[in-house]
Design a protein around this motif. Structure first.
Motif, PDB file in Angstrom:
ATOM      1  N   THR A 205      -1.167   1.026   8.739  1.00  9.63           N
ATOM      2  CA  THR A 205      -1.351   0.705   7.316  1.00  9.63           C
ATOM      3  C   THR A 205      -0.369   1.483   6.450  1.00  9.63           C
ATOM      4  O   THR A 205       0.214   0.938   5.502  1.00  9.63           O
ATOM      5  CB  THR A 205      -2.789   1.020   6.893  1.00  9.63           C
ATOM      6  OG1 THR A 205      -3.696   0.289   7.718  1.00  9.63           O
ATOM      7  CG2 THR A 205      -3.027   0.650   5.443  1.00  9.63           C
TER       8      THR A 205
ATOM      9  N   ALA B  24       2.552  -0.193   4.138  1.00 15.77           N
ATOM     10  CA  ALA B  24       2.524   0.059   2.699  1.00 15.77           C
ATOM     11  C   ALA B  24       3.803   0.736   2.231  1.00 15.77           C
ATOM     12  O   ALA B  24       4.254   0.524   1.102  1.00 15.77           O
ATOM     13  CB  ALA B  24       1.307   0.923   2.345  1.00 15.77           C
ATOM     14  N   THR B  25       4.417   1.550   3.096  1.00 10.48           N
ATOM     15  CA  THR B  25       5.629   2.272   2.711  1.00 10.48           C
ATOM     16  C   THR B  25       6.840   1.360   2.660  1.00 10.48           C
ATOM     17  O   THR B  25       7.673   1.446   1.739  1.00 10.48           O
ATOM     18  CB  THR B  25       5.878   3.427   3.693  1.00 10.48           C
ATOM     19  OG1 THR B  25       4.739   4.282   3.703  1.00 10.48           O
ATOM     20  CG2 THR B  25       7.097   4.226   3.277  1.00 10.48           C
TER      21      THR B  25
ATOM     22  N   PRO C 234       1.042  -5.410  -6.857  1.00 11.62           N
ATOM     23  CA  PRO C 234       0.145  -5.062  -5.761  1.00 11.62           C
ATOM     24  C   PRO C 234      -0.944  -6.110  -5.585  1.00 11.62           C
ATOM     25  O   PRO C 234      -1.485  -6.638  -6.544  1.00 11.62           O
ATOM     26  CB  PRO C 234      -0.446  -3.721  -6.213  1.00 11.62           C
ATOM     27  CG  PRO C 234      -0.339  -3.739  -7.702  1.00 11.62           C
ATOM     28  CD  PRO C 234       0.891  -4.523  -8.024  1.00 11.62           C
TER      29      PRO C 234
ATOM     30  N   ALA D  17      -2.488   5.193   1.338  1.00  9.58           N
ATOM     31  CA  ALA D  17      -2.474   5.079   2.798  1.00  9.58           C
ATOM     32  C   ALA D  17      -2.206   6.431   3.456  1.00  9.58           C
ATOM     33  O   ALA D  17      -2.780   6.756   4.503  1.00  9.58           O
ATOM     34  CB  ALA D  17      -1.427   4.060   3.236  1.00  9.58           C
TER      35      ALA D  17
ATOM     36  N   GLN E 297      -5.308  -3.988  -1.429  1.00 12.59           N
ATOM     37  CA  GLN E 297      -4.313  -3.423  -0.532  1.00 12.59           C
ATOM     38  C   GLN E 297      -3.913  -2.033  -1.019  1.00 12.59           C
ATOM     39  O   GLN E 297      -3.682  -1.831  -2.203  1.00 12.59           O
ATOM     40  CB  GLN E 297      -3.078  -4.322  -0.459  1.00 12.59           C
ATOM     41  CG  GLN E 297      -3.366  -5.693   0.101  1.00 12.59           C
ATOM     42  CD  GLN E 297      -3.918  -5.613   1.507  1.00 12.59           C
ATOM     43  OE1 GLN E 297      -3.473  -4.812   2.318  1.00 12.59           O
ATOM     44  NE2 GLN E 297      -4.907  -6.451   1.791  1.00 12.59           N
TER      45      GLN E 297
ATOM     46  N   THR F 241      -1.802   1.455  -1.758  1.00 11.46           N
ATOM     47  CA  THR F 241      -0.428   1.888  -1.993  1.00 11.46           C
ATOM     48  C   THR F 241      -0.032   2.871  -0.888  1.00 11.46           C
ATOM     49  O   THR F 241      -0.847   3.281  -0.065  1.00 11.46           O
ATOM     50  CB  THR F 241      -0.305   2.552  -3.366  1.00 11.46           C
ATOM     51  OG1 THR F 241      -1.139   3.725  -3.378  1.00 11.46           O
ATOM     52  CG2 THR F 241      -0.775   1.592  -4.464  1.00 11.46           C
ATOM     53  N   ALA F 242       1.252   3.265  -0.899  1.00 12.66           N
ATOM     54  CA  ALA F 242       1.719   4.199   0.126  1.00 12.66           C
ATOM     55  C   ALA F 242       1.013   5.548   0.000  1.00 12.66           C
ATOM     56  O   ALA F 242       0.649   6.168   1.009  1.00 12.66           O
ATOM     57  CB  ALA F 242       3.234   4.374   0.002  1.00 12.66           C
TER      58      ALA F 242
END
Length: 1009
Positions: A898, A902-903, A910, A920, A914, A916-917
């Motif tokens: 994940t 995300a990265t 967005p 996560a 879900q 964000t980095a």
């Protein structure tokens, strides 16, 4: 002499005849068997042929137009002018329409594309078509043709037909001529006018929407807001039934449904809607003395067009069905302010301008696309019926259009269909991982069932039935095969289960025989109840059935008569079958409640058969508890997953509800029960030390770990399964033989006390060596302490006292470890469940996946306890570190995946739900913290438990007064506090619980336990 010779010849001939007769008599049973088999084969062939013939549908006649002499001649010339062959790849596609000229009101024409591509690569579209055509190969095999329905309300004119065959494109022309006069309408005359107004919107304008304010009003400055208002004015006689219905409030609750049923469905398409199309309460207007009424429906839609997307707004129209009379005339007027008409599909507009359209709302669907004034957008794919044709009309390459439909942007390595090198490597890795995981799961399941299970012929039949049913469930037609397969499973599997437990209990218990007899008696009573009630009424039938049931009960209760129970129950079953057969031959149809009763009886028999064979406990009380528990769980599952009218079960069960129950039992209840039975068998095997080395127990544990990871892994499930497979062998290496021997509680107590003595001697020796000293007294003390530290008593080294079963069974250790693991991960699990509920993840599939995700670590803890002597390490803390490494391989890759996705995801809007980095990353850290808490806490608790079982205080091996000894407990407490705080304070810290689809995967091993 002659007489003697004659006598001898007669005797010889008589002997030959007698021998031939004897041989014929010996061969007669074989001939009878062969003849019976031949007759049976002929009957089967005849039945199969009869069934096949009954399944053949008569070929539907091709819709014909009402041709005139002119159209007939032109169609003939058109068809003969087209050569029957395939042109070169670079030449345009030849397209034919038959007939080319038809009068108004024609229902259908035939479109032919002269090519030999597959049917899914052939398409055609036109404003005259009422639906998308479905092509099929012609008898000659040189062309593809389709019968296309036309809109009967089409006005006279010419219509272009666009066709595609693979990568070739072509056009044809269809002309509608004036037809005979329209027939008089028998229903009341109605007319409708629909006005659609598209205009820009500003924040706050949506206060006039029937639904009020949107849930989230956070708007990006680059977004373009639009407002679409749809107003329908329907004129009809004042005594029209719809006028009375609206006055009675029929359209007050759902005006949109009322409009869609009578005028057609309208839909607005934009990047995202703030408030979807909704209608306010309709208004009825009449005037005194007038015989006409006007009903006005007003709907409003507020949408958003994103800056980085294809900037257009679409309005779609789907004509109504035939349930109510359509208006005699329906005009649709579309106006746009700040937007330009960019594309129209359907019949030609009555009038068109840059900001105005007048359309005839007949029987054809229509689409209108708008772009902002002064801007461009791609709309051919939206208004058209085929993406390839749309790309061709826009002057693009169909190959590029396929690349744009990938899940990720072209060139991104993580896109499923990426054309880059990294993308292909990633796709290949996922594919190979899924294949390997499938083989591993299959291998592990086969080993979990055990070699003895596979050697029984009856289990081969069961495996074939289950595999065939699974294949039908996933790949066959729902209407035909799935229902029949489900009924076969719910009928065949219980019979196999009862027979299997009878074979397993032979010589041990007669309980399976009693249950089989009682089940047959109940089935006979159920079958007899229907014809008796139909013939004599409810009460007389109930009296007869009660007497029969009482006789069977007395036979079962009296010890001296119990041996007659099978015969009595068999007689009841035969009587019920005979009565039911006679009723069917008389023309009566069995009620669906009868089938439901037999299905429930089959479920009871299945649970009894499997649980008694898996547990080897031939107890009626235990079987009853299992049957009741499994039935309640199945009932809850059926209620939660199937949408049907449960009151109909008692009032008149429809066939659809019965098939829903059968499919749920066959494809959900039976597999879940099988998984539970695997655990029951592991419980039986874990009642002694032999369970530590039993391959069935080991592979069952591995199978459950793999299965839970498959259900929550999503696209990367295969790779995650491989990591779990590797982690199991990190945790459980081949065990030392001395650790697998049974250790009784008294021996465990002596081993622990000897361990304490030896550790005390070694600690004293360490202290002595740290002090300066010499001489004979010093040497004597040193030697005495060394001997005390090295001396051991018994066959097992006391240094391994904390690595044995400690007088408990593997199953007891596994249950204890499961409870501790669940308790230690409870704060983390509670917060994650709360986050998922807040994120509205409440469907049955998502809840099941969430439960499996949260149970993964406790189940791994149970494996740790069950196989504790085999876990890598020589004391509880070392074993807990091996558990920590395994848990990282099992749990962490989901969160790292994940984080990576995300990265590397491109910047943009967005998606809801879900992470964000940053979120996560926090999720990864929190997951590591949770794993550390469970690992350290489990090791410390196990150390305390072993000392408690030996009757010794924990402080004798861990001095709680020193900071060094308290380092591990304090670290566990600190990590637990930090993990819980971070989980509670960070929004959407792990994104919603993993709820990816369960990929059907299965295993191949690299080593045996």
């Amino acid at each position: 002499m002659e007489q003697t010779a004659e006598t001898r010849g007669a005797a010889h001939r008589a002997g030959e005849l007698t021998g031939a007769a004897l041989m014929a008599r010996d061969r007669s049973p074989a001939r009878v068997r062969r003849g019976s088999l031949a007759v049976l084969a002929m009957l089967l062939v005849f039945g199969a042929g009869l069934w096949t013939v009954s399944r053949i549908d008569p070929t539907a006649a091709r819709p014909q137009a009402e041709p005139t002499s002119e159209s007939t001649s032109e169609s003939t010339s058109e068809s003969t002018s087209e050569p029957a062959g395939e042109a070169g790849e670079g030449e345009p596609l030849r397209v034919g329409v038959e007939p080319r000229r038809v009068p108004a009101g024609t229902r259908a024409v035939r479109v032919t594309a002269f090519c030999t591509a597959p049917a899914n690569e052939v398409a055609a579209q036109s404003g005259a078509f009422a639906a998308s055509p479905v092509f099929a190969g012609s008898p000659s095999g040189a062309a593809m043709s389709a019968d296309v329905a036309l809109d009967p309300a089409l006005p006279p004119g010419r219509h272009h037909v666009f066709a595609r065959c693979g990568t070739r494109f072509g056009t044809a022309e269809l002309e509608i001529t004036r037809g005979p006069g329209r027939t008089e309408r028998t229903e009341p005359e109605r007319s409708a006018t629909t006005r659609i107004a598209l205009a820009p919107a500003r924040p706050g304008d949506w206060r006039d929407h029937p639904d009020g304010e949107p849930a989230d009003t956070t708007l990006d400055p680059s977004w373009t807001l639009c407002r679409v208002q749809i107003t329908h004015e329907v004129r009809m006689p004042a005594d029209d039934p719809d006028v009375a219905a609206v006055r009675a409030g029929a359209a007050a609750r759902d005006p949109g449904g009322f409009v869609a049923e009578r005028l057609g469905a309208f839909e607005v398409v934009s990047s995202e809607f703030l408030l979807d199309l909704a209608y306010s309460t309709p208004v009825v207007r009449t005037e005194s003395g007038s015989r006409e009424a006007v009903i006005t429906f007003t709907g409003v839609h507020y949408g958003v067009v994103f800056a980085d997307t294809n900037r257009f707004v679409g309005v779609e129209y789907q004509p109504p069905g035939e349930t109510v009379p359509r208006p005699a005339a329906h005009e649709i007027v579309v106006t746009a302010t700040g937007w330009t008409v960019a594309g129209v599909s359907g019949p030609p507009p009555l009038a068109q301008d840059a900001h105005l359209l007048r359309l005839n709302g007949g029987g054809s669907p229509m689409k209108v696309a708008f772009t902002e004034d002064g801007r461009n957008a791609s709309v051919a794919g939206y208004v058209g019926q085929d993406k390839g044709i749309a790309t061709h009309l826009e002057g693009g390459d169909p190959g590029e259009q396929e690349a744009e439909e990938q899940d990720g942007p072209p060139g991104d390595w993580y896109a499923e269909e990426s054309v880059t090198f990294l993308g292909r490597v990633w796709t290949a890795s996922l594919t190979v991982g899924l294949a390997a995981a499938g083989l591993i799961l299959l291998y592990t399941l086969a080993r979990a069932l055990g070699g003895a299970w596979w050697r029984r012929p009856r289990n081969g039949v069961l495996a074939a039935l289950v595999v065939g049913g699974t294949a039908v469930f996933w790949f066959a037609s729902w209407a035909v095969s799935v229902e029949a397969t489900a009924l076969a499973i719910v009928a065949g599997v219980p019979a196999l289960a009862l027979y299997s437990t009878f074979r397993a209990a032979r010589g041990r218990s007669d309980l399976p025989v009693m249950v089989a007899a009682l089940s047959g008696a109940v089935a006979g009573l159920v079958l007899a109840a229907w014809p008796l009630v139909a013939s004599f009424g409810a009460w007389p039938a109930a009296g007869v059935l009660a007497v029969a049931a009482a006789l069977a009960g007395v036979t079962a209760a009296v010890p001296g008569q119990r041996r007659r129970l099978p015969a009595a129950c068999l007689a009841l079953l035969g009587a019920g079958v005979m009565l039911a057969g006679m009723a069917v031959l008389s023309g009566l149809t069995p009620p669906h409640l009868l089938w439901l009763a037999l299905l429930v009886l089959g479920w009871f028999v299945l649970v009894f058969g499997w649980v008694t064979e898996a547990s080897h406990r031939w107890s009626a009380a235990s079987a009853i508890r299992w049957v009741v528990t499994a039935s309640v769980v199945l009932g809850v599952q059926l209620y939660a997953t199937s949408m049907m009218d449960y009151s109909s079960i008692w009032t008149g069960l429809p066939w659809d509800s019965l098939t829903i129950i059968a499919v749920t039992v066959a494809f959900s209840g039976v597999p879940l029960l099988a998984l539970v039975m695997l655990v029951v068998r592991v419980r039986r095997l874990g009642q002694g030390p032999a369970g530590l080395t039993e391959p069935v127990a080991f592979h069952t544990a591995v199978f459950f770990l793999l299965l839970m990871r498959v259900s929550t892994g999503g696209a990367a499930s295969g790779l995650l399964v491989l990591l779990v497979w590797a982690g199991v062998f990190v945790l459980l290496p081949p065990a030392r033989a001395e650790l697998l021997r049974p250790v009784q509680p008294d021996e465990h107590r002596l081993l622990v006390r000897d361990l304490v003595k030896r550790r005390s001697a070694r600690a004293a020796l360490t202290g002595l060596l740290r002090e300066p000293g010499e001489g004979e007294d010093f040497e004597q003390r040193r030697q005495a302490l060394e001997q005390a530290g090295d001396r051991r008593e018994g066959p097992l080294d006391s240094d391994l006292a904390l690595t044995t079963l400690s007088g408990r069974t593997p199953w007891q250790n596994g249950l204890a470890s499961l409870g501790v693991g669940a308790l230690l991960s409870l704060p983390y699990s509670v917060v994650r469940i709360a986050e998922s509920v807040r994120g509205q993840q409440s469907s049955a599939t998502e809840l099941a996946a969430a439960a499996l995700a949260l149970l993964s670590l406790p189940v791994l803890s149970m494996v740790f306890g069950y196989f504790y002597p085999r876990v890598r390490g020589t004391h509880p803390i070392a074993k807990s570190l091996a558990f920590f490494l395994t848990a990282l391989l099992v749990e962490l890759p989901t969160y790292v995946y994940t984080l990576v996705m995300a990265t590397i995801a491109q910047t943009g809007l967005p998606e809801p739900g879900q992470p964000t980095a940053d979120e996560a990353l926090i999720g990864v850290l929190v997951a590591v913290g949770n794993i550390a808490v469970v690992s350290i806490g489990l090791g410390l608790w196990w150390e305390w438990r072993l000392m408690w079982l030996a009757g010794e205080p924990w402080g004798r091996i861990r001095d709680v007064r020193t900071l060094r000894a308290l380092a591990a407990p304090l670290a566990a407490v600190a990590i637990a506090i930090a993990t819980t705080a971070a989980t509670a304070l960070v929004n959407n810290v792990i994104a919603p619980l993993p709820s990816g689809p369960a990929v059907e995967t299965t295993p191949t091993p690299s080593r045996t336990p």
